[in-house]
Design an enzyme around this catalytic site. Structure first.
Site, PDB file in Angstrom:
ATOM      1  N   THR A  29       0.916  -1.347   0.026  1.00  0.00           N
ATOM      2  CA  THR A  29      -0.009  -0.069  -0.042  1.00  0.00           C
ATOM      3  C   THR A  29       0.733   1.262   0.082  1.00  0.00           C
ATOM      4  OG1 THR A  29      -0.111   0.027   2.291  1.00  0.00           O
ATOM      5  CG2 THR A  29      -1.784  -1.307   1.275  1.00  0.00           C
ATOM      6  N   ASP A  30       0.127   2.348  -0.253  1.00  0.00           N
ATOM      7  CA  ASP A  30       0.647   3.549  -0.220  1.00  0.00           C
ATOM      8  C   ASP A  30       0.516   4.144   1.180  1.00  0.00           C
ATOM      9  OD1 ASP A  30      -1.832   4.545  -0.155  1.00  0.00           O
ATOM     10  OD2 ASP A  30      -1.887   5.338  -2.366  1.00  0.00           O
ATOM     11  N   LEU A  31       0.750   5.488   1.545  1.00  0.00           N
ATOM     12  CA  LEU A  31       0.730   5.928   3.029  1.00  0.00           C
ATOM     13  C   LEU A  31      -0.740   6.046   3.220  1.00  0.00           C
ATOM     14  CD1 LEU A  31       3.213   8.693   2.737  1.00  0.00           C
ATOM     15  CD2 LEU A  31       3.331   6.475   4.151  1.00  0.00           C
TER      16      LEU A  31
END
Length: 159
Positions: A29-31
């Site tokens: 995932t991203d942030l």
């Protein structure tokens, strides 16, 4: 007392579909906790590799024997909804066409583990070709062609 982990569960064929489960981990995932777009391709690649292994198409043996290897030659992907951290995913793969040196595989990624109730997240269509060690298309063996055709038709895979 430490509980033993459950046994590894590979994908499986259900009729003409190969179904492969995956989970979204933090590294995917991203942030914001949403799966990074390129990781959907990784889930699809893992499912295709598992499908070949279960079908009796030994990629490693072909490479080690100097016969060649599989390569993605074309891909189209559509993103519908985002997958998120800790989601259970189901990658469903179906063989659409078997050609001389290539196979077209449709894939979709669902949130959930049921093809009827799962939420569609991503859909893709992948052309994979068998290439010689020199990188040129190489005709599928009759055995492999028969296996892919059986998969496409939802038949039992030849032994």
């Amino acid at each position: 007392m430490v509980n033993a982990p459950p046994p590894f569960i590979p994908g499986a064929f259900v009729g003409a579909e190969h179904r492969f489960r995956a989970r979204v981990y933090f590294e995917d995932t991203d942030l914001s906790g949403i799966v990074y777009h390129a990781n959907y391709l990784r889930y699809m690649e893992r499912a295709r590799s598992d499908m070949l292994r279960i079908a009796g198409i030994d990629q490693r043996a072909a490479m080690e024997a100097g016969e060649g290897s599989w390569a993605v030659t074309e891909i189209a992907i559509g993103y519908r909804r985002p997958a998120r951290l800790d989601d259970d995913l189901l990658v469903v793969s179906t063989v659409e066409a078997v050609r001389g040196a290539s196979v077209i595989i449709a894939q979709r990624i669902l949130r959930g583990t049921d093809t009827l109730t799962g939420e569609s997240l991503t859909e893709g269509r992948v052309t994979v070709a068998f290439l010689s060690p020199a990188g040129r298309p190489r005709r599928l063996s009759d055995d492999w062609s028969n296996r892919f055709t059986a998969i496409m038709n939802g038949e039992t895979i030849p032994c």
